[in-house]
Design a protein around this motif. Structure first.
Motif, PDB file in Angstrom:
ATOM      1  N   GLU A 155       0.808  -1.217   0.000  1.00 60.54           N
ATOM      2  CA  GLU A 155       0.000   0.000   0.000  1.00 60.54           C
ATOM      3  C   GLU A 155       0.842   1.268   0.000  1.00 60.54           C
ATOM      4  OE1 GLU A 155      -3.511   2.090   2.720  1.00 60.54           O
ATOM      5  OE2 GLU A 155      -2.968  -0.022   3.004  1.00 60.54           O
ATOM      6  N   ASP A 156       1.933   1.273   0.786  1.00 63.15           N
ATOM      7  CA  ASP A 156       2.792   2.457   0.869  1.00 63.15           C
ATOM      8  C   ASP A 156       4.073   2.267   0.057  1.00 63.15           C
ATOM      9  OD1 ASP A 156       3.782   0.473   2.476  1.00 63.15           O
ATOM     10  OD2 ASP A 156       4.414   1.822   4.095  1.00 63.15           O
ATOM     11  N   ALA A 157       3.943   1.625  -1.104  1.00 64.49           N
ATOM     12  CA  ALA A 157       5.107   1.340  -1.954  1.00 64.49           C
ATOM     13  C   ALA A 157       5.827   2.627  -2.356  1.00 64.49           C
ATOM     14  CB  ALA A 157       4.664   0.582  -3.199  1.00 64.49           C
ATOM     15  N   PRO A 158       7.150   2.596  -2.449  1.00 70.18           N
ATOM     16  CA  PRO A 158       7.901   3.794  -2.835  1.00 70.18           C
ATOM     17  C   PRO A 158       7.725   4.105  -4.312  1.00 70.18           C
ATOM     18  CG  PRO A 158       9.369   1.914  -2.686  1.00 70.18           C
ATOM     19  CD  PRO A 158       8.035   1.450  -2.176  1.00 70.18           C
ATOM     20  N   PRO A 159       7.877   5.362  -4.707  1.00 74.66           N
ATOM     21  CA  PRO A 159       7.848   5.705  -6.131  1.00 74.66           C
ATOM     22  C   PRO A 159       9.003   5.022  -6.870  1.00 74.66           C
ATOM     23  CG  PRO A 159       7.669   7.667  -4.753  1.00 74.66           C
ATOM     24  CD  PRO A 159       8.053   6.539  -3.851  1.00 74.66           C
ATOM     25  N   PHE A 160       8.704   4.514  -8.049  1.00 77.03           N
ATOM     26  CA  PHE A 160       9.722   3.817  -8.850  1.00 77.03           C
ATOM     27  C   PHE A 160       9.608   4.278 -10.295  1.00 77.03           C
ATOM     28  CE2 PHE A 160      10.777  -0.204 -11.319  1.00 77.03           C
ATOM     29  CZ  PHE A 160      12.156  -0.062 -11.187  1.00 77.03           C
ATOM     30  N   ARG A 161      10.703   4.795 -10.833  1.00 80.85           N
ATOM     31  CA  ARG A 161      10.760   5.175 -12.246  1.00 80.85           C
ATOM     32  C   ARG A 161      11.756   4.247 -12.948  1.00 80.85           C
ATOM     33  NH1 ARG A 161       9.997   9.881 -15.319  1.00 80.85           N
ATOM     34  NH2 ARG A 161       9.625  11.092 -13.415  1.00 80.85           N
ATOM     35  N   THR A 162      11.320   3.647 -14.037  1.00 84.90           N
ATOM     36  CA  THR A 162      12.225   2.832 -14.839  1.00 84.90           C
ATOM     37  C   THR A 162      12.220   3.331 -16.272  1.00 84.90           C
ATOM     38  OG1 THR A 162      12.792   0.574 -15.566  1.00 84.90           O
ATOM     39  CG2 THR A 162      10.447   1.070 -15.289  1.00 84.90           C
ATOM     40  N   ILE A 163      13.400   3.557 -16.798  1.00 76.54           N
ATOM     41  CA  ILE A 163      13.572   3.913 -18.205  1.00 76.54           C
ATOM     42  C   ILE A 163      14.232   2.715 -18.873  1.00 76.54           C
ATOM     43  CG2 ILE A 163      14.580   5.532 -19.856  1.00 76.54           C
ATOM     44  CD1 ILE A 163      14.790   7.567 -17.568  1.00 76.54           C
ATOM     45  N   LEU A 164      13.567   2.161 -19.880  1.00 79.46           N
ATOM     46  CA  LEU A 164      14.090   0.983 -20.571  1.00 79.46           C
ATOM     47  C   LEU A 164      14.512   1.341 -21.976  1.00 79.46           C
ATOM     48  CD1 LEU A 164      11.422  -1.695 -19.548  1.00 79.46           C
ATOM     49  CD2 LEU A 164      13.671  -1.294 -18.516  1.00 79.46           C
ATOM     50  N   SER A 165      15.707   0.937 -22.335  1.00 80.36           N
ATOM     51  CA  SER A 165      16.124   1.048 -23.723  1.00 80.36           C
ATOM     52  C   SER A 165      15.161   0.246 -24.596  1.00 80.36           C
ATOM     53  CB  SER A 165      17.550   0.511 -23.878  1.00 80.36           C
ATOM     54  OG  SER A 165      17.874   0.322 -25.236  1.00 80.36           O
ATOM     55  N   GLU A 166      14.850   0.759 -25.779  1.00 75.73           N
ATOM     56  CA  GLU A 166      13.952   0.036 -26.684  1.00 75.73           C
ATOM     57  C   GLU A 166      14.463  -1.372 -26.957  1.00 75.73           C
ATOM     58  OE1 GLU A 166      12.287   0.346 -31.283  1.00 75.73           O
ATOM     59  OE2 GLU A 166      12.877   2.195 -30.221  1.00 75.73           O
ATOM     60  N   ALA A 167      15.782  -1.539 -26.924  1.00 76.91           N
ATOM     61  CA  ALA A 167      16.360  -2.858 -27.177  1.00 76.91           C
ATOM     62  C   ALA A 167      15.877  -3.895 -26.176  1.00 76.91           C
ATOM     63  CB  ALA A 167      17.886  -2.772 -27.134  1.00 76.91           C
ATOM     64  N   VAL A 168      15.584  -3.464 -24.937  1.00 80.85           N
ATOM     65  CA  VAL A 168      15.072  -4.391 -23.923  1.00 80.85           C
ATOM     66  C   VAL A 168      13.758  -5.002 -24.383  1.00 80.85           C
ATOM     67  CG1 VAL A 168      14.213  -4.560 -21.559  1.00 80.85           C
ATOM     68  CG2 VAL A 168      16.207  -3.123 -22.056  1.00 80.85           C
ATOM     69  N   LEU A 169      12.908  -4.186 -24.978  1.00 87.29           N
ATOM     70  CA  LEU A 169      11.580  -4.638 -25.393  1.00 87.29           C
ATOM     71  C   LEU A 169      11.590  -5.308 -26.765  1.00 87.29           C
ATOM     72  CD1 LEU A 169       9.592  -1.523 -24.162  1.00 87.29           C
ATOM     73  CD2 LEU A 169       9.911  -3.710 -23.003  1.00 87.29           C
ATOM     74  N   ARG A 170      12.708  -5.239 -27.423  1.00 86.66           N
ATOM     75  CA  ARG A 170      12.839  -5.920 -28.722  1.00 86.66           C
ATOM     76  C   ARG A 170      13.751  -7.137 -28.624  1.00 86.66           C
ATOM     77  NH1 ARG A 170      10.163  -3.550 -32.631  1.00 86.66           N
ATOM     78  NH2 ARG A 170       9.661  -1.317 -32.537  1.00 86.66           N
ATOM     79  N   THR A 171      13.957  -7.606 -27.420  1.00 86.36           N
ATOM     80  CA  THR A 171      14.731  -8.824 -27.200  1.00 86.36           C
ATOM     81  C   THR A 171      13.826  -9.834 -26.512  1.00 86.36           C
ATOM     82  OG1 THR A 171      16.710  -7.463 -26.888  1.00 86.36           O
ATOM     83  CG2 THR A 171      16.879  -9.784 -26.260  1.00 86.36           C
TER      84      THR A 171
END
Length: 280
Positions: A155-171
């Protein structure tokens, strides 16, 4: 100038030997930790952690200490031995995991893989297997990664930002169904209030994290630490100037990335491209 002492004669474990030398040199000079910090311009607590073996600091700290104590390259040499010690990867990772659990916020950039906090068991199994992990150890590590996901789901989870290189999603994974589950989980996670997902498109301008996975943790004591990782080793970075340099590189990457809304649409498009299992 103090004479250069031989590395032999005291502890032969690199990290302990480095910490031992730091304690001895400061005692010989008669400085307190605060006096040492004031003299060199670093927070005194860093030197306390180095002397207790909690961290080895960065090479720039070792060089500054060599200059301050007049020990030529002795401390830098000991730092290099400690940094190259294969046991240090495990120790740094264990310390990182402890800090991750107490972080108030987390920022991530992934150049090659989805972060463990957002991995499905199937995705984690493939990555760990590719890294040579087998048997019971593989089962334990997959379960551990699954357990880490709870950090972002409470419920009180910390803020998390993730930036993924497009290559991550194309593998993709060879198993289309497991890849679909991973993309679905990523899309669902991006809808949560505490998670921001961004995609860095291929063809973006060069940047300072082009080959570096990094996670920043903002801690309850106000500090921010960084953990950088590649396929062979990871490093916990606590020295302020080094963390700030990485943060500037991260800010540049964020400026190049798609917006969160555009990034969610990108993940949805990737999900639509996953081959459907043939009906039976």
């Amino acid at each position: 100038m103090p004479p250069r002492r031989a590395v032999t004669g005291r502890s032969q474990e690199p990290r302990q030997r480095y910490a031992e030398e730091l304690r001895l040199l400061r005692a010989q000079k008669g400085d307190s930790l605060r006096q040492l910090g004031d003299a060199l311009g670093w927070d005194w607590s860093l030197f306390g952690k180095m002397e207790s073996g909690q961290t080895i600091g960065g090479p720039e700290v070792a060089e500054a200490l060599d200059q301050y104590y007049g020990t030529q390259r002795l401390l830098l040499t000991l730092w290099e031995l400690a940094a190259g010690d294969p046991t240090q990867f495990r120790e740094r990772y264990r310390r990182y995991m402890a800090l991750e659990a107490e972080a108030l916020s987390l920022w991530h950039y992934g150049v090659s893989t989805i972060h463990g906090l957002l991995q499905t068991p199937g995705y984690a199994h493939v990555l760990l297997t590719a890294g040579g992990i087998k048997g019971e150890e593989l089962t334990r590590q997959v379960e551990a990664r699954a357990g880490r996901r709870k950090l972002l789901a409470v419920e009180d989870a910390p803020p998390f930002r993730t930036i993924l290189s497009e290559a991550v999603l194309r593998t993709p994974l060879d198993d289309a169904e497991q890849w679909r589950k991973q993309l679905e989980h990523l899309a669902q996670a991006a809808e949560r209030r505490n998670i921001i997902l961004q995609v860095l498109p291929q063809g973006s301008a060069p940047h300072g994290l082009v080959s570096t996975d990094v996670m920043f943790l903002r801690l309850p004591d106000g500090r921010t630490v960084a953990y950088t990782e590649n396929a062979h080793r990871g490093e916990l970075i606590e020295e302020t100037s080094s963390v700030e340099r990485l943060q500037r590189a991260y800010d540049a990457v964020r400026d190049l990335a798609l917006s969160p809304a555009e990034s969610r649409k990108f993940v949805t498009r990737m999900l639509e491209e996953v081959p459907c299992e043939p009906s039976t």
